[in-house]
Design an enzyme around this catalytic site. Structure first.
Site, short mmCIF file in Angstrom:
data_model
loop_
_atom_site.label_atom_id
_atom_site.label_comp_id
_atom_site.label_asym_id
_atom_site.label_seq_id
_atom_site.Cartn_x
_atom_site.Cartn_y
_atom_site.Cartn_z
N GLY A 139 6.61 5.06 14.94
CA GLY A 139 6.87 5.07 13.49
C GLY A 139 6.40 6.39 12.89
O GLY A 139 6.15 7.37 13.61
N ALA A 182 3.57 7.37 11.42
CA ALA A 182 2.24 7.86 11.80
C ALA A 182 2.27 8.47 13.20
O ALA A 182 1.72 9.55 13.45
CB ALA A 182 1.22 6.73 11.73
N GLN A 212 11.43 0.73 1.68
CA GLN A 212 12.48 0.91 0.66
C GLN A 212 11.99 1.79 -0.47
O GLN A 212 12.52 2.85 -0.75
CB GLN A 212 12.90 -0.45 0.11
N GLY A 213 10.92 1.33 -1.13
CA GLY A 213 10.49 1.93 -2.40
C GLY A 213 10.26 3.41 -2.31
O GLY A 213 10.87 4.20 -3.05
N GLY A 214 9.38 3.85 -1.42
CA GLY A 214 9.17 5.27 -1.29
C GLY A 214 7.77 5.67 -0.90
O GLY A 214 7.05 4.91 -0.27
N GLU A 242 6.21 1.90 -9.52
CA GLU A 242 5.97 0.60 -8.88
C GLU A 242 4.68 0.01 -9.42
O GLU A 242 3.93 0.68 -10.14
CB GLU A 242 5.93 0.76 -7.36
N HIS A 295 3.99 -9.27 -0.02
CA HIS A 295 4.85 -8.62 -1.03
C HIS A 295 5.39 -9.71 -1.94
O HIS A 295 5.83 -10.75 -1.46
CB HIS A 295 5.99 -7.88 -0.33
N ARG A 343 0.29 -5.82 -6.78
CA ARG A 343 0.96 -6.85 -5.98
C ARG A 343 0.23 -8.16 -5.82
O ARG A 343 0.84 -9.22 -5.79
CB ARG A 343 1.13 -6.31 -4.56
N HIS A 370 3.64 -8.73 4.34
CA HIS A 370 4.27 -7.41 4.23
C HIS A 370 3.48 -6.31 4.93
O HIS A 370 4.05 -5.50 5.65
CB HIS A 370 4.42 -7.09 2.75
N ARG A 385 -3.44 -3.05 -1.16
CA ARG A 385 -2.84 -1.71 -1.11
C ARG A 385 -1.96 -1.44 -2.33
O ARG A 385 -1.14 -2.28 -2.71
CB ARG A 385 -2.00 -1.57 0.16
N LEU A 391 3.23 4.85 3.54
CA LEU A 391 3.85 5.97 4.27
C LEU A 391 2.95 7.20 4.13
O LEU A 391 2.77 7.98 5.07
CB LEU A 391 5.24 6.28 3.70
#
Ligand code: SIN
Length: 552
Positions: free
Chosen positions: A28, A30, A61-63, A128, A244, A290, A351, A386, A392
């Protein structure tokens, strides 16, 4: 019978050997960022259990969050992260990651990642939950992970010092005298290989598959946390699985993530009667952090006796919605839902695993020779909850540091590779065949029911009893393929999650105990650590007691 140190039998005289300066486990973001930080003169082997496009990074998705506009300030991103984190973030870590974000994001752009821009050719920054500013960089509307991974995979494949083995499952880390020396890797085409590495970096990602309802792909089976634990590494914060708030809930569909960026663009959360309920729970409405939104949704589902709530975008400009969220539009359209007119049925799902292998500021674990980065770790960035789109970012920052640290450490090891005297004898196996899939499904349902968005002492005790029973007959088996090893990893990590959740007798961040709903700073503003009972001694800087699951 105690669960064994190694899951599969092997013997150095009957197993092929492979030698590399640095071994990176996980493909992935990292893992690939770490790979790119290794000195090009050193050999690197990247192993990933599926293909490079199967990771949580790919499905983001989000960023990615970062201070990139003149209206924003590092101090605000830091404070938002700390507020969301429920007083358990490591402030120095937050400070460093937030300040490093613009540089790490610019590297992605140099490697070819293209982020969405507005009409003035500026980055189109989204919003967000928990962020006071628009600071989320996104790509392809709602497929940020796909675009970032496209660029980073392409860049990494061109590095001449790097070999990539796809569909290669890491069964266990090889460790000798408390030093990690590589890993036992299995692939269908080659069988088992003993991969000897001067330094090893663990970047295996998350654990969402422990739960029946999850946004994570099927590969997210907690393998990294399990193999690190068996090798004696310290784990912490394992009670903090983030749920999530908005996962698509349609019978027959995969439980797709419905990005929080929708709420950032103004989507409302409504219940089955059409009532916009978030004002009853938090003044920040749909953009509360969240943990708060997930709890509010579950309360509203209970109040209305309905299995889900809905996202409503019908008041937003239809063309903009379609263009900003093309992926979600397409997914929902397959089920006859027009997201510009119809309400989208959603409810929370597992999530992101906040807890994991403890790492220091450079990505070092408590086992010599072993580094880690990304979701498999607990770096201290996220605390007990988080902040959206910080994951990311963490993968990039810690990937870069772990890669550089492992590379420097490998360079200091001058002697040739030595094959260590490691072996694991085959054990006689019971005749009856286990239905591995059945146990996996049962575990996922159990975890969702008893260790999910809400937990209690009684439920957690019941979960522990079932997991212990399964572990008694699954744990000592020697399987021949990933389905069995994944199940063994999932059972081990589920046991740790449940033990940590039972131990934390308060509610904080994503950990909601219905029997102790208050936060108790006096007793619990601290971390819970886990380490195998025969593991390495702890550094001693943590105030919490250590739990060991297996005594071998
Ligand atoms: C989302 O797009 O809502 C997920 C982003 C994240 O997990 O940070």
């Amino acid at each position: 019978m105690p669960n064994p140190r190694y899951l599969a039998p092997f013997h150095p005289k009957q197993t092929p050997h492979f030698f590399t300066d640095v071994l990176v486990i996980g493909g992935g973001l990292a893992g690939l960022r770490a790979t790119n930080a290794i000195d090009p003169k050193q050999s690197v082997l990247v192993v990933t259990k599926d293909v490079l496009t199967q990771s949580n990074s790919q499905y983001a998705q989000g960023g990615i969050a970062g201070v990139l506009s003149a209206d924003d300030r590092f101090e605000d991103h830091i404070e938002d992260t700390l507020i969301a984190g429920g007083a358990l973030c490591d402030q120095a870590v937050v400070d460093r990651v937030v300040r490093e974000a613009p540089r790490r994001i610019m590297e992605l752009i140099q490697w070819g990642a293209q982020f969405d821009k507005n009409d003035a050719d500026q980055f189109a920054l989204g919003r967000e939950g928990g962020h006071r500013q628009n600071r989320i960089l996104h790509a392809l509307g709602d497929a940020t992970g796909r675009e970032i991974m496209r660029a980073v995979v392409q860049w990494t494949r061109n590095l001449p010092n790097v070999q990539i083995w796809e569909r290669a499952f890491t069964v266990d880390l090889l460790s000798h005298q408390d030093v990690c020396s590589g890993a036992l890797v299995w692939s269908e085409s080659h069988g088992k290989t003993m991969v000897w590495a001067k330094q090893t970096i663990l970047c295996t990602g998350g654990a969402g598959q422990l739960y029946r309802e999850t946004t994570n792909p099927v590969v997210a089976t907690a393998d990294g946390q399990a193999i690190a634990y068996r090798a004696g590494a310290e784990l912490r914060d394992m009670e903090f699985m983030q749920f999530h708030p908005t996962v698509l809930y349609i019978a027959g569909s995969s439980r797709s993530l419905i990005t929080e960026a929708l709420r950032g663009e103004g989507a409302w959360l409504v219940d089955q009667r059409g009532y916009r309920f978030m004002a009853d729970y938090d003044a920040r409405l749909e953009l509360a952090p969240r943990d708060i939104v997930s709890q509010a949704i579950v309360s509203q589902m209970e109040k209305t006796r309905h299995p889900n709530v809905y996202l409503d975008l019908s008041h937003l400009q239809a063309d903009h919605v379609r263009q900003r969220f093309p992926g979600i539009n397409a997914t929902c359209a397959k089920f006859g839902i027009d997201i510009t007119r119809d309400k989208i049925p959603v409810r929370p799902g597992a999530h992101y695993m906040i807890g994991g292998v403890t790492v220091d500021s450079e990505g070092r674990t408590s086992v010599e020779g072993l580094w880690a980065a990304g979701e498999v770790t607990s770096s201290g960035l996220h605390g007990a909850n988080r902040l959206a789109s910080n994951s990311l970012l963490e993968g990039l920052v810690y990937g870069a540091h772990a890669g550089a640290g492992a590379s420097a450490a490998a360079a200091k090891i001058q002697e040739d590779f030595v094959v260590k005297p490691l072996a694991n004898p085959p054990q006689e196996q019971p005749d009856e065949v286990l239905d591995v899939g059945d146990i996996r499904n049962s575990l996922q349902s159990l975890m969702w029911r008893l260790a999910g968005v809400r937990r209690s002492a009684d439920g957690l005790a019941e979960a522990a009893e079932s997991i212990d029973r399964w572990r008694r007959y699954v744990g000592p088996r020697q399987f021949n393929d990933p389905a069995g090893w994944e199940l063994q990893n999932m059972l081990l990590v589920a046991k740790i999650v449940v033990s940590a959740a039972a131990q934390r007798q308060e509610s904080r961040g994503v950990h909601m105990r219905t029997d102790v709903p208050a936060t108790d700073d006096a007793h619990w503003r601290r971390r819970i650590l886990f380490q195998r009972k025969d593991g390495l001694p702890l550094g001693g800087e943590h105030p919490a007691p250590t739990e060991g699951i297996d005594s071998v």
